[in-house]
Motif scaffolding. Sequence first.
Motif, short mmCIF file in Angstrom:
data_model
loop_
_atom_site.label_atom_id
_atom_site.label_comp_id
_atom_site.label_asym_id
_atom_site.label_seq_id
_atom_site.Cartn_x
_atom_site.Cartn_y
_atom_site.Cartn_z
N LEU A 187 -0.05 9.20 -5.88
CA LEU A 187 -0.30 10.55 -5.38
C LEU A 187 1.00 11.29 -5.16
O LEU A 187 2.06 10.70 -4.94
CB LEU A 187 -1.08 10.49 -4.06
CG LEU A 187 -2.46 9.82 -4.12
CD1 LEU A 187 -3.06 9.74 -2.73
CD2 LEU A 187 -3.39 10.57 -5.06
N TRP A 242 0.39 3.96 -2.98
CA TRP A 242 -0.05 5.33 -2.71
C TRP A 242 1.03 6.34 -3.08
O TRP A 242 0.72 7.43 -3.59
CB TRP A 242 -0.43 5.49 -1.24
CG TRP A 242 -1.62 4.71 -0.78
CD1 TRP A 242 -1.73 4.01 0.38
CD2 TRP A 242 -2.88 4.55 -1.45
NE1 TRP A 242 -2.96 3.41 0.48
CE2 TRP A 242 -3.69 3.73 -0.62
CE3 TRP A 242 -3.39 5.00 -2.66
CZ2 TRP A 242 -4.98 3.37 -0.97
CZ3 TRP A 242 -4.70 4.63 -3.01
CH2 TRP A 242 -5.47 3.83 -2.18
N ARG A 243 2.28 5.99 -2.85
CA ARG A 243 3.37 6.91 -3.23
C ARG A 243 3.44 7.07 -4.75
O ARG A 243 3.79 8.14 -5.26
CB ARG A 243 4.71 6.39 -2.71
CG ARG A 243 4.87 6.44 -1.21
CD ARG A 243 5.10 7.82 -0.68
NE ARG A 243 6.28 8.48 -1.22
CZ ARG A 243 6.72 9.66 -0.82
NH1 ARG A 243 6.07 10.33 0.11
NH2 ARG A 243 7.80 10.20 -1.35
N LEU A 271 0.83 -1.21 0.00
CA LEU A 271 0.00 0.00 0.00
C LEU A 271 0.86 1.26 0.00
O LEU A 271 0.54 2.25 -0.69
CB LEU A 271 -0.92 0.00 1.22
CG LEU A 271 -2.14 -0.94 1.18
CD1 LEU A 271 -2.91 -0.84 2.49
CD2 LEU A 271 -3.05 -0.59 0.01
N SER A 291 -2.35 4.45 5.56
CA SER A 291 -1.28 4.24 4.58
C SER A 291 -1.33 5.30 3.49
O SER A 291 -0.29 5.72 2.98
CB SER A 291 -1.42 2.84 3.96
OG SER A 291 -2.68 2.67 3.34
N LEU A 292 -2.52 5.76 3.14
CA LEU A 292 -2.66 6.81 2.12
C LEU A 292 -2.12 8.14 2.61
O LEU A 292 -1.29 8.79 1.93
CB LEU A 292 -4.13 6.94 1.73
CG LEU A 292 -4.49 8.13 0.84
CD1 LEU A 292 -3.86 7.98 -0.54
CD2 LEU A 292 -6.00 8.28 0.72
N SER A 330 1.95 7.94 4.26
CA SER A 330 3.03 7.73 3.30
C SER A 330 3.23 8.92 2.37
O SER A 330 4.31 9.08 1.80
CB SER A 330 2.77 6.47 2.47
OG SER A 330 1.55 6.58 1.76
N ASN A 331 2.21 9.77 2.25
CA ASN A 331 2.32 10.97 1.42
C ASN A 331 2.46 12.25 2.23
O ASN A 331 2.19 13.34 1.75
CB ASN A 331 1.11 11.07 0.48
CG ASN A 331 1.20 10.08 -0.66
OD1 ASN A 331 1.98 10.23 -1.58
ND2 ASN A 331 0.37 9.04 -0.59
#
Length: 494
Positions: A34, A30-31, A26, A484-485, A488-489
């Motif tokens: 986004l 996500w990285r 994930l 995680s979304l 990680s961002n």
Amino acid sequence: MKTLQFPHQIQVLKSAAISRFFLLSLIVIWRALLSPYDTSASLNPDCLADRRHTQQSPNSSIGSKIENGIVWDSVYFVRIAQCGYEYEQTYAFLPLLPACIRLISRTVLAPFVGVIGNRAVLGLAGYVVCNFAFLLAAVYFYRLSVMILKDTDAALRATFLFCFNPASIFYSSIYSESLYALFSVGGLYYFMSGAFNISVLWFAISGCARSNGVLNAGYFCFQTMHWAYDALFVKKRVLLTMRILVCGALRCICIFAPFLAFQVYAYRNICLGHSPEEARPWCKARVPLPYNFIQSHYWGVGFLRYFQFKQLPNFLLASPILTLAICSIIHYVKSQPKVVYSLGFKASDEGKDSAPVFFSSGRAPESISTDMSEKVSSKMQGNQNLRQRKQINKGENPVVLPVDDQSSMKSGYLSPSVLPFIFHLGFMSATAFFVMHVQVSTRFLSASPSLYWFASYLMVWPGMGKKWGYLIWAYCAAYILLGSLLFSNFYPFT
């Protein structure tokens, strides 16, 4: 004598590995999809102690991606591993994780420095340490759950919940949660097994990962209270009581020692060698504790300081875990009022004294046993060792608990043995709500075993088990995906 076995260990290990692979996947997805909110993650100024040498990394796409994944508090841990404690605020991050990162990066992963760069290797070492520590923590969590709940199915459900807990993103990132869970839960396992010296060591190491590791000394305080009561009021032995109190105090001091030693290290580096006018404010305090000052000065941590209207979204973010914790405590108190209000000295509604019940899964000091119990124990030891050898030859992992079955006692989550975990969770929950940044509650409480035991208990609630199960798993899934979304961002999340 009763023997506990752990038949689902391989299944637990597989589930823990799958959960970590899922979380890491994930993070990568996500990285890739986004753009991060903050793109400063790759910035890495030279270490203050070595300004003459620039820290250039080879031009590697893999290395740059790893460096870009070093976000939030991960930046501090990697920086400390690389440069040591350079600034005052870095002393809020305890040394266990940076030390492990430094060790792995200079040994196992050292050949990769020339390929992806030093900082990327440090980041990779952090991911390896944290995810591997989680695998071991899950195994210890399952073993502890079997010992306390005495129900392998309930223990397995609770362990699955731990593997996919709402704070999972922090257990797969370069954060201290995995190492703390390993040594805290592992210490509890050895504690309940009767390996008290090993337990002290593991609790002490947990205090090198997170400051709340020192709270694990409370389990020894609770044990000492019950043993001292048994020695003084049941056995009428004053000298034995004093010996128990001294032994308990020494064990607690050993648990506090690493954390206090780190505070002395900070005092020595920051305060000594400066004039009174140049010294930091906390250096002049009667008890100079840099950790408390740093948390208050740099992050605004303090009693009721977070109770502001603008922080309402953060209270909402923490509300599920706090609600689960409060409900678990209230339900236990309502179900076992005499156990709770008597601090465990009443084992059941019949009013039976329970001082020998608590921690009977472990072996009390030999001095606590009466002459008769020593004779009985010596006669049973031979048969016990024979049974253990037979089980080991069969590939089993037995734990022998010298406690007889008591049909009158409630088992599972409502067992009196859960009481010290309830007290621990209550103190942690109050601290998270009234003192800390409340959104941190999700990961702060995520290593509390009783939360998962209560959730596992709800999932088999007569008539409501399926509904509770869907709700609990939906909560875990939502926070795993959302966490995680956002995390990680470089977006705010607990």
